[in-house]
Design an enzyme around this catalytic site. Structure first.
Site, PDB file in Angstrom:
ATOM      1  N   GLY A   1      11.916  32.484  69.338  1.00  0.00           N
ATOM      2  CA  GLY A   1      11.448  33.543  70.221  1.00  0.00           C
ATOM      3  C   GLY A   1      12.266  33.619  71.484  1.00  0.00           C
ATOM      4  N   CYS A   2      11.700  34.230  72.512  1.00  0.00           N
ATOM      5  CA  CYS A   2      12.407  34.430  73.778  1.00  0.00           C
ATOM      6  C   CYS A   2      12.905  33.105  74.339  1.00  0.00           C
ATOM      7  CB  CYS A   2      11.475  35.096  74.777  1.00  0.00           C
ATOM      8  SG  CYS A   2      12.225  35.353  76.398  1.00  0.00           S
ATOM      9  N   PHE A   3      14.193  33.027  74.622  1.00  0.00           N
ATOM     10  CA  PHE A   3      14.746  31.747  75.066  1.00  0.00           C
ATOM     11  C   PHE A   3      14.255  31.317  76.441  1.00  0.00           C
ATOM     12  CE2 PHE A   3      19.075  34.167  75.719  1.00  0.00           C
ATOM     13  CZ  PHE A   3      18.542  34.931  76.742  1.00  0.00           C
TER      14      PHE A   3
ATOM     15  N   CYS B   1      10.296  40.270  76.215  1.00  0.00           N
ATOM     16  CA  CYS B   1      11.561  39.686  76.665  1.00  0.00           C
ATOM     17  C   CYS B   1      12.690  40.661  76.365  1.00  0.00           C
ATOM     18  CB  CYS B   1      11.772  38.359  75.947  1.00  0.00           C
ATOM     19  SG  CYS B   1      13.208  37.427  76.462  1.00  0.00           S
TER      20      CYS B   1
ATOM     21  N   CYS C   1      11.182  31.108  77.267  1.00  0.00           N
ATOM     22  CA  CYS C   1      10.043  30.244  76.930  1.00  0.00           C
ATOM     23  C   CYS C   1      10.516  28.917  76.329  1.00  0.00           C
ATOM     24  CB  CYS C   1       9.128  30.927  75.927  1.00  0.00           C
ATOM     25  SG  CYS C   1       8.543  32.573  76.391  1.00  0.00           S
TER      26      CYS C   1
END
Length: 237
Positions: A66-68, A28, A70
């Site tokens: 984590g990656c926003f 990401c 997701c």
């Protein structure tokens, strides 16, 4: 669904989750690689639109895991959740940009703002969704994404929310749900900065993006499998 899975099942879920995301070679990172074909169709289910005024009738909760891209998709699949925005929180810098956060140039983490109806879902269940959809023992990393900007944070807005988060962590640890200590930060909420518009509903709008295919969608599908009773009726299998 039981509020807490057995020790064995929790470990299997965590190992499976790690196996899926560690196989991905993409991450990401700050680039908008969408093409016309990427945004030609949307994933999951039709999304109800809410005005700013309508959203004021709901409660908000904030999480980072984590990656926003997701995290946004996961919370939007949950019954009682009305809207989710991707953004930045947990740091001191004002008005951060994606490039600054993603390259670790701020103290912020990628986070989400969750608007929810407390008559349909409690803050406690949102906390369960949070812990059940990522690895809370991974320090400054989720899958292929590394750095403090991807750290695990559960934000609280009052003493009751802080108690709920800490009690659930204590419960997980008392049941030895993980082989390693939980490193999730429990932080008082301050400010949420909404991310750039192209990040909003990113998974829905970019189903052919390599990161979305290899990391985000498998992560969402894993969550849906293990939290089926929490899902919106239109996406239950």
């Amino acid at each position: 669904m039981k509020l807490l899975k057995t020790k064995t099942k929790m470990k299997i879920i965590r190992i499976t989750f790690l196996g899926i995301i560690l196989m991905a070679s993409t991450n990401c990172q700050p680039k908008n690689t969408s093409t016309k074909s990427d945004i030609a169709k949307e994933t999951t289910f039709p999304k109800e639109a809410f005005t700013t005024e309508e959203l004021q009738n709901y409660e908000t909760a904030y999480f980072a895991s984590g990656c926003f891209w997701c995290v946004e998709a996961i919370f939007e699949s949950v019954e009682g959740v009305k809207e989710v925005y991707s953004g930045y929180s947990g740091g001191k810098e004002e008005n951060p940009t994606y490039e600054e956060v993603a390259y670790g140039r701020t103290s912020h983490a990628e986070a989400v703002e969750v608007y929810y109806d407390p008559a349909k879902i409690s803050f406690t269940k949102l906390v369960q969704v949070f812990f059940g959809s990522h690895d809370p023992t991974s320090l400054n990393r989720q899958g292929p994404d590394r750095g403090a900007q991807y750290r695990s944070i559960a934000f609280y807005k009052n003493d009751e929310q802080e108690r709920i988060i800490k009690d659930y962590i204590d419960l997980l640890e008392s049941k030895d749900a993980y082989d390693r200590p939980i490193v999730t930060q429990v932080v008082e909420f301050n400010t949420f900065y909404k991310a750039e518009e192209y990040h909003q509903d990113y998974e829905r709008k970019n189903p052919n993006n390599s990161y979305i295919r290899n990391v985000s969608i498998p992560r969402l599908n894993r969550f849906k499998k293990n939290f089926e009773s929490y899902l919106k009726k239109e996406i239950q299998h």
